[in-house]
Enzyme design. Structure first.
Site, short mmCIF file in Angstrom:
data_model
loop_
_atom_site.label_atom_id
_atom_site.label_comp_id
_atom_site.label_asym_id
_atom_site.label_seq_id
_atom_site.Cartn_x
_atom_site.Cartn_y
_atom_site.Cartn_z
N LYS A 1 -1.38 -5.82 6.58
CA LYS A 1 -0.91 -5.42 5.26
C LYS A 1 -1.03 -6.53 4.22
CE LYS A 1 0.35 -1.30 6.72
NZ LYS A 1 -0.03 -1.37 8.11
N LYS B 1 8.47 -5.77 5.27
CA LYS B 1 7.46 -5.00 6.00
C LYS B 1 6.76 -5.85 7.05
CE LYS B 1 6.04 -1.42 2.70
NZ LYS B 1 4.86 -0.85 2.00
N GLY C 1 3.73 3.85 10.41
CA GLY C 1 4.61 4.90 10.91
C GLY C 1 6.08 4.64 10.66
N GLY C 2 6.39 3.79 9.68
CA GLY C 2 7.79 3.52 9.36
C GLY C 2 8.42 2.43 10.21
N GLU D 1 7.95 -7.30 -0.47
CA GLU D 1 7.51 -6.82 -1.76
C GLU D 1 8.68 -6.18 -2.51
OE1 GLU D 1 4.38 -4.14 -0.63
OE2 GLU D 1 5.72 -2.41 -0.60
N ILE E 1 10.26 -0.32 -4.96
CA ILE E 1 10.18 0.62 -6.08
C ILE E 1 11.14 1.77 -5.79
CG2 ILE E 1 8.65 2.05 -7.47
CD1 ILE E 1 7.94 -0.91 -7.49
N LYS F 1 6.31 11.24 7.23
CA LYS F 1 5.99 12.39 6.38
C LYS F 1 6.37 13.70 7.07
CE LYS F 1 2.11 9.70 4.63
NZ LYS F 1 0.65 9.49 4.72
N ARG G 1 -8.46 5.79 8.98
CA ARG G 1 -8.64 6.87 9.97
C ARG G 1 -8.47 8.20 9.26
NH1 ARG G 1 -3.41 8.38 10.00
NH2 ARG G 1 -1.81 6.77 10.00
N VAL H 1 -3.08 12.88 9.47
CA VAL H 1 -2.47 14.13 9.95
C VAL H 1 -2.61 15.22 8.90
CG1 VAL H 1 -0.29 15.23 10.65
CG2 VAL H 1 -0.80 12.89 11.40
#
Length: 446
Positions: free
Chosen positions: A116, A158, A164-165, A200, A203, A237, A292, A295
């Protein structure tokens, strides 16, 4: 074009890839664990090879066994789907070394975009707007706290290799920073064997907007429009739709152009996703790139008419994109709901087991991507998603009405699912208004 493709995955995405191969006249090879000997993908594929025990480490994450199966079956290419090895740079490199085409980007791109922090720096150099944050890796809570105070609270902690959280925590003040940092770092070590973190600016109440891109080996890159993935539970999600109610034509074009620029900066090829956060003032920031198929790719297929799996195969086979940006038109509205075998009333506890009876909806504008059937036993070893309900309508309200009808028709006996939970989301007045953010579930359902 390839004559034979091995699918290094399971469940509905394996079935989806097998169907694309069948339409293209390509022989498909399924791999499966002992827990999946009766799975639908093993029955639909032209060939099926058992690669190990139920545990993912012994089967779907075992690179040597998957490559051995590809070599034994004389497969020319491997499609990794999503999850498992789909974003594993080492596996992509091993495919290259074995002269087997990896249907996705190069190992170097996966490695660079999977980190990241490196991805952020690549975007900064390409003048892609990013969320203010650290430019260097962070390994200790003490150093992280100093940087967080410079950025200004609240901040998002992070994992550099996260997804995936996992490995993500929000810190609202210096008092809760150290604990959140250590928890996130522990998750990163356990999930990704990496203690590299970055920080970071958080937001508040953004929308999660991602742009689907296609890029070939010859520098041609196009955007296929956006998906709104703001309905999330703990960064996972749940509902996705295209187009987003938050974007007008001008902003859509601007974000699409930035997404294409980002993909070019990464020297990307294949299908990929540029993910943005959109704040209340309609300012957007790069969040990450997924190297990739996603989903939620069906909603883009519904509104563009393109088959993203086939496009991936064409690109991996060395073909040029047959589409230019002027050929892409977003028509109508599509929504996807993820159906999981889990119990929302018990903190979404997974609920594997045998399906005694199954009825899934159909009809005009309704698509089901699934690998379950009556009598199938869902194993406890893998992700709990068992089906995706996708609908298409002429506009957003028509699509919502169609999804409400489709969810109302689903009948699954023998296991507990999140079906009613999804129905409540779709029929909630705030969702129907389109004024949704990533805090929707937290604000109205927890």
């Amino acid at each position: 074009m390839f004559q034979k493709i091995l699918i290094a995955n399971r469940g509905e995405i394996a079935v989806r890839i097998i169907r694309a191969c069948r339409e293209l006249g390509i022989t498909s090879v399924a791999v499966y664990s002992t827990a999946d000997k009766d799975a639908l993908h093993t029955q639909l594929a032209d060939e099926a090879i058992c690669i190990g025990k139920a545990a993912p480490a012994d089967s779907y994450l075992n690179m040597e066994r998957i490559l051995s199966a590809a070599i034994a079956s004389k497969a020319e290419a491997i499609h990794p789907g999503f999850g498992f090895l789909s974003e594993n740079a080492k596996f992509a490199q091993m495919c290259e070394q074995c002269h087997i085409a990896f249907i996705g980007p190069s190992a170097e791109v996966i490695r660079r975009m999977g980190n990241k922090q490196e991805a952020r720096n690549t975007m900064i150099n390409a003048k892609v707007p990013v969320v203010p944050g650290t430019k260097e890796a962070v390994y200790t809570a003490d150093y992280g706290l100093k940087l967080a105070e410079q950025i200004g609270f609240p901040v998002m902690i992070k994992a550099a290799s996260g997804g995936g959280g996992k490995g993500m925590r929000i810190s609202h003040s210096r008092e809760d920073f150290t604990e959140n940092f250590e928890v996130a770092q522990t998750e990163s070590v356990n999930g990704f064997a990496d203690d590299t973190m970055y920080i970071e600016k958080y937001i508040e109440d953004p929308r999660h907007i991602e742009f689907q891109i296609l890029a070939d080996k010859y520098g041609n890159v196009i955007s296929l429009g956006e998906r709104d993935c703001s309905i999330q539970r703990r960064h996972q999600k749940m509902v996705e739709e295209s187009p987003s109610a938050a974007l007008d034509d001008k902003l859509r074009a601007q974000m699409g152009e930035v997404a294409v620029r980002a993909a070019k900066a990464a020297n990307y090829e294949s299908a990929g996703t540029i993910e943005f956060l959109l704040d209340k003032n309609k300012k957007f920031y790069f969040m990450e790139m997924n190297t990739r198929i996603q989903v939620e790719h069906p909603v883009t297929e519904m509104v563009t008419g393109l088959d993203l799996i086939k496009e991936q195969i064409f690109i991996a086979a060395g073909e040029k994109l047959q589409w230019k940006q002027k050929d892409i038109h977003i028509t109508g509205h599509a929504i996807e709901c993820r159906l999981n075998a889990e119990n929302p009333a018990k903190n979404f506890m997974p609920c594997p087991g045998k399906i005694d009876y199954l009825h899934l909806p159909g009809g005009n504008g309704v698509r089901i991507d699934s690998a379950i059937y009556t009598g199938y036993t869902i194993p406890p070893n893998y992700d709990s998603m068992i089906a995706k309900i996708i609908v298409y309508g002429k506009d957003r309200q028509t699509a919502i009405d169609k999804m409400r009808s489709a969810l109302g028709e689903v009948n699954i006996d023998g296991i507990t699912t999140n079906l009613d939970y999804q129905y409540d989301i779709i029929t909630h007045p705030v969702f129907q208004s389109g004024n949704i953010t990533t805090s929707f579930i937290e604000n109205y359902f927890e």
